[in-house]
Design a protein around this motif. Structure first.
Motif, short mmCIF file in Angstrom:
data_model
loop_
_atom_site.label_atom_id
_atom_site.label_comp_id
_atom_site.label_asym_id
_atom_site.label_seq_id
_atom_site.Cartn_x
_atom_site.Cartn_y
_atom_site.Cartn_z
N SER A 11 39.80 37.47 32.45
CA SER A 11 40.80 38.54 32.53
C SER A 11 41.81 38.20 33.63
O SER A 11 41.54 37.38 34.51
N THR A 12 42.95 38.88 33.59
CA THR A 12 44.00 38.60 34.56
C THR A 12 43.52 38.75 36.00
O THR A 12 43.77 37.89 36.85
N ARG A 13 42.81 39.83 36.28
CA ARG A 13 42.37 40.04 37.66
C ARG A 13 41.37 38.97 38.07
O ARG A 13 41.38 38.50 39.21
N THR B 181 45.55 27.97 34.89
CA THR B 181 44.96 29.27 34.60
C THR B 181 45.33 29.74 33.21
O THR B 181 46.41 29.41 32.69
N GLU B 182 44.44 30.50 32.60
CA GLU B 182 44.75 31.16 31.34
C GLU B 182 44.18 32.57 31.38
O GLU B 182 42.98 32.75 31.53
N ARG B 183 45.08 33.54 31.26
CA ARG B 183 44.66 34.95 31.31
C ARG B 183 44.36 35.40 29.90
O ARG B 183 45.18 35.26 28.99
N PHE B 184 43.19 35.98 29.73
CA PHE B 184 42.82 36.52 28.43
C PHE B 184 43.18 37.99 28.40
O PHE B 184 43.04 38.69 29.39
N GLY B 185 43.60 38.49 27.24
CA GLY B 185 43.96 39.90 27.11
C GLY B 185 42.73 40.77 27.02
O GLY B 185 41.66 40.35 26.62
N ASN C 283 50.76 31.21 28.23
CA ASN C 283 49.86 30.64 27.21
C ASN C 283 49.82 31.55 25.98
O ASN C 283 49.71 31.09 24.85
N VAL D 44 48.72 42.33 31.75
CA VAL D 44 49.72 41.28 31.96
C VAL D 44 49.09 39.94 31.64
O VAL D 44 48.06 39.60 32.22
N LEU D 45 49.69 39.21 30.74
CA LEU D 45 49.15 37.89 30.40
C LEU D 45 50.06 36.82 30.97
O LEU D 45 50.80 37.06 31.92
N ASP D 46 49.98 35.63 30.38
CA ASP D 46 50.83 34.55 30.87
C ASP D 46 51.41 33.79 29.69
O ASP D 46 51.16 34.13 28.53
N HIS E 112 52.54 43.99 25.39
CA HIS E 112 52.28 45.34 24.87
C HIS E 112 53.52 46.18 25.10
O HIS E 112 53.57 47.06 25.92
N ARG F 295 52.70 29.87 33.59
CA ARG F 295 52.46 30.59 34.83
C ARG F 295 53.42 31.75 35.03
O ARG F 295 53.52 32.31 36.12
N ARG G 95 46.70 46.02 35.32
CA ARG G 95 46.93 44.63 35.71
C ARG G 95 46.42 43.67 34.63
O ARG G 95 47.00 42.61 34.40
N ASP G 96 45.30 44.04 33.97
CA ASP G 96 44.74 43.16 32.96
C ASP G 96 45.60 43.08 31.70
O ASP G 96 45.36 42.24 30.83
N ASP H 87 43.38 35.63 38.63
CA ASP H 87 44.22 35.65 39.83
C ASP H 87 43.35 35.58 41.08
O ASP H 87 43.66 34.86 42.04
#
Lengths: 230, 198, 87
Positions: free
Chosen positions: A200-202, A223-227, C11, C7-9, C49, C43, C4-5, A205
């Motif tokens: 997850s993003t948190r 990094t890769e943030r998953f939704g 990718n 927000v993605l990037d 959303h 990055r 906060r979760d 990070d």
């Protein structure tokens, strides 16, 4: 869909048979689009779990209020069809010819693209040191648990932390990843490792920031943030 | 087109006189956001109207002294979900505009975080728009636009600007954040005015 | 649910960008027109959303890219990006 395999009560791997699939690099993902009978469409991204020379497979976690993941995890069966776009990604990728030691940090289903890297390394017979720091809620939630145990050795190590509940006699970490945990597990900065953090993003990070505090160059860290939606 | 057997999605159909064309009903309240959630402390919050004979502004305490209305409205998001019978409490934009002398025909709503949306004056007057600070009986949460958002339920919900801080009165219309990048300048869900050219 | 979760990037829009521009862009460095920061697309902060896709600079939150898709057209605003590097 060519087959399915349960990884945990909430997580299933789907093997996909895609005509003219060009192959992929470890870390890449696909976009999957579903179309209902009345034309309604929904699209999500899923990381590829398989190594580049294995049959294509994605691993999906059922998210509680999800729209697509409950269908893929609970309903989809062999012979069902989806539209797949990919492989996608040129940043969050790793190839076994890279000599730098590798640190993989996974939060829950963030392990999926990192598993592709671990499997690729094993299949190529690479001896590049690779360490996976894997955060899960409980032992039951650890995706690929048995396979990771089997892969350990030949320079590949797995360090688990269970953040919500630990089994009796658990000797591993039992807390969220913090600077002390990272200091224990991460390669020394002098090794100039390559790092891949996914979750997850948190989670991502916090992990990346922690490594930078340990002296890692931010440019080593991908990094890769998953939704959170599914 | 490749159909996925058994996939339905989360939507439901609803009564056609309540659900505009192309929309689906939802029970939850999806959070849509184009940027980080602002967190302006109430002591610093103001709502202002600019572009009239004199600028007018209310602090949070002053704003909360104004008469409010509780309204039940259906809301329609351009991303295709609709939610019926949502209950809001807010100050009518008519009440706010009564404090300003002007002959403007358009407004631009501006918000913390930089979001803007434009509206004809007649779409925010005559009991059609509010600055709302209570949703479902509770103070409006930051993720849904709290402390206060614009509420213009007869248009697509991108016009109900979250984290609203004021209105600029204008003689001419001009596109806001989404209207300048493909979304329809007015956005009437019953005419399915989603994009430019609709 | 943590905002906060959501927000993605970059990718997460790799497939979309490839479809629109015909090339893999997640590793492409982009320069923010607001503060000059140079970061790979992967990055940047991506908000999916929303009625459209919004890509923001991680350092100054400036809107770098906006994408809106209708069934027949796509509107792309790159005005907040002052440079993109390929290859």
């Amino acid at each position: 869909m060519a087959g399915g395999k349960w990884e945990t009560p909430r997580v299933r791997t789907l093997e996909l048979d895609v005509p003219d699939w060009p192959g992929h690099v470890a870390g890449q993902h696909v976009d999957v689009r579903l179309t209902a009978e009345d034309g309604y469409q929904a699209e999500r991204s899923y990381s590829i779990a398989s190594a580049p020379d294995e049959p294509l497979a994605v691993t999906v976690e059922r998210l509680e209020d999800g729209e697509v993941s409950p269908y893929l995890v609970d309903e989809a069966r062999e012979g069902d069809a989806f539209e797949v776009r990919g492989p996608i990604g040129g940043y969050f990728v790793w190839e076994p010819d890279d000599p730098a030691p590798v640190l993989l940090i996974a939060g829950g289903s963030g392990v999926v693209p990192l598993m592709s890297m671990a499997r690729d390394r094993a299949r190529e017979g690479s001896s590049t040191p690779m360490r996976l720091l894997f955060s899960s809620r409980t032992l039951e939630d650890v995706i690929y648990r048995q396979e990771l145990e089997a892969l350990a050795g030949n320079g590949f190590e797995v360090v688990h932390t269970l953040t919500r509940e630990q089994p009796p006699g658990w000797s591993g970490y039992s807390r969220r990843i913090d600077d002390d945990l990272l200091r224990d597990v991460a390669w020394p900065a002098e090794d100039e490792p390559k790092v891949f953090v996914c979750g997850s993003t948190r989670f991502v990070d916090a992990g990346a920031d922690g490594l930078v505090r340990l002296g890692y160059d931010p440019r080593w860290i991908r990094t890769e943030r998953f939704g959170a939606t599914g | 087109m490749i159909f996925s057997r058994g996939f339905k999605g989360r939507r439901q159909d609803g009564p056609p006189d309540r659900v505009p064309p192309g929309q689906y009903l939802t029970d939850d309240f999806p959070v849509l956001s184009a940027g980080p959630t602002p967190h302006t402390p109430l002591e610093e919050w103001t709502f202002s109207i600019e572009g009239g004979a004199e600028p007018v502004s209310w602090t949070w305490d002053e704003f909360r002294q104004l008469p409010t209305e509780t309204v039940t409205k259906d809301i329609h998001c351009v991303t295709k979900w609709s939610k019926l019978d949502t209950v809001w409490e807010g100050v009518s934009v008519d009440t706010l505009l009564d404090q300003v002398e002007h002959d403007a025909e358009y407004v631009l709503a501006f918000c913390d975080g930089g979001y803007t949306t434009n509206l004809p004056l007649e779409d925010v007057t005559g009991g059609k728009a509010w600055v709302a600070f209570v949703y479902g009986g509770e103070p409006l949460e930051p993720e849904h636009g709290g402390p206060a958002r614009l509420l213009v339920p007869h248009l697509y919900f991108w016009k109900s600007a979250k984290w609203v801080r004021g209105l600029t009165l204008r003689d001419e219309d001009g596109p806001g954040f989404w209207e300048s990048n493909g979304y329809h300048i007015r956005g009437d869900p019953w005419l399915e005015q989603r994009y430019w050219g609709d | 649910m943590e905002m906060r979760d959501l927000v993605l990037d970059g990718n997460a829009i790799g497939g979309l960008l490839n479809e629109l521009f015909g090339t893999e862009l997640t590793a492409a460095p982009c320069v923010c027109a607001g503060c000059g920061a140079r970061e790979e697309m992967a990055r940047l902060d991506v908000y999916l959303h929303a009625p459209g896709v919004v890509v923001r600079c991680r350092h100054c939150e400036n809107v770098m890219i906006r994408i809106v898709r209708s069934p027949t057209r796509t509107w792309i605003d790159l005005g907040g990006t002052s440079g993109l590097e390929l290859g």
